[in-house]
Design a protein around this motif. Sequence first.
Motif, PDB file in Angstrom:
ATOM      1  N   ARG A 100      35.171  32.388  35.549  1.00  0.00           N
ATOM      2  CA  ARG A 100      36.481  31.968  36.193  1.00  0.00           C
ATOM      3  C   ARG A 100      37.255  30.925  35.384  1.00  0.00           C
ATOM      4  NH1 ARG A 100      32.658  32.063  40.587  1.00  0.00           N
ATOM      5  NH2 ARG A 100      32.760  29.708  40.849  1.00  0.00           N
TER       6      ARG A 100
ATOM      7  N   ASN B  58      40.315  30.036  33.091  1.00  0.00           N
ATOM      8  CA  ASN B  58      41.797  30.505  32.641  1.00  0.00           C
ATOM      9  C   ASN B  58      41.929  30.192  31.283  1.00  0.00           C
ATOM     10  OD1 ASN B  58      44.331  31.183  32.750  1.00  0.00           O
ATOM     11  ND2 ASN B  58      45.086  29.933  34.472  1.00  0.00           N
TER      12      ASN B  58
ATOM     13  N   ALA C  70      44.081  32.250  29.624  1.00  0.00           N
ATOM     14  CA  ALA C  70      45.565  32.829  29.475  1.00  0.00           C
ATOM     15  C   ALA C  70      46.442  32.444  28.433  1.00  0.00           C
ATOM     16  CB  ALA C  70      46.357  32.773  30.833  1.00  0.00           C
TER      17      ALA C  70
ATOM     18  N   ASN D   1      40.015  34.638  32.910  1.00  0.00           N
ATOM     19  CA  ASN D   1      41.466  35.353  32.997  1.00  0.00           C
ATOM     20  C   ASN D   1      42.002  35.185  31.584  1.00  0.00           C
ATOM     21  OD1 ASN D   1      44.202  35.683  32.773  1.00  0.00           O
ATOM     22  ND2 ASN D   1      44.960  34.198  33.907  1.00  0.00           N
TER      23      ASN D   1
ATOM     24  N   PHE E 248      44.319  37.034  30.124  1.00  0.00           N
ATOM     25  CA  PHE E 248      45.653  37.845  30.037  1.00  0.00           C
ATOM     26  C   PHE E 248      46.397  37.101  28.656  1.00  0.00           C
ATOM     27  CE2 PHE E 248      50.382  37.583  30.896  1.00  0.00           C
ATOM     28  CZ  PHE E 248      50.407  38.923  31.244  1.00  0.00           C
TER      29      PHE E 248
ATOM     30  N   GLY F 167      39.783  39.265  33.612  1.00  0.00           N
ATOM     31  CA  GLY F 167      41.010  40.008  33.776  1.00  0.00           C
ATOM     32  C   GLY F 167      41.466  39.948  32.127  1.00  0.00           C
TER      33      GLY F 167
END
Length: 90
Positions: free
Chosen positions: A27, A29, A31, A49, A51, A69
């Motif tokens: 989990r 991030n 990005a 994430n 991205f 993601g």
Amino acid sequence: RGTNLKEAKLIRAKLQEANLTGANLQRANLAGANLQEANLTGANLQRANLFEANLRKADLTGAKLTEAGSRQAKWDESTVWPEGFTPPKR
């Protein structure tokens, strides 16, 4: 190596060539993070994430990417994915 970065906010972090072997990035991030040539062997990236993360030449052998993601992640032919994983479209 083996560090716990669960739920860490590493947006646009510069982690190129980092040794994140066995790291817990569940989990997290990531990005826009630069993970070019990073060693993510056996890392837990579940629900991370990714991205627009730069995964060019990264080694993700044995990494857990369940529900990660990875839309619009940047990778190339030298990116090593876990066995059975289908990389995102480039």
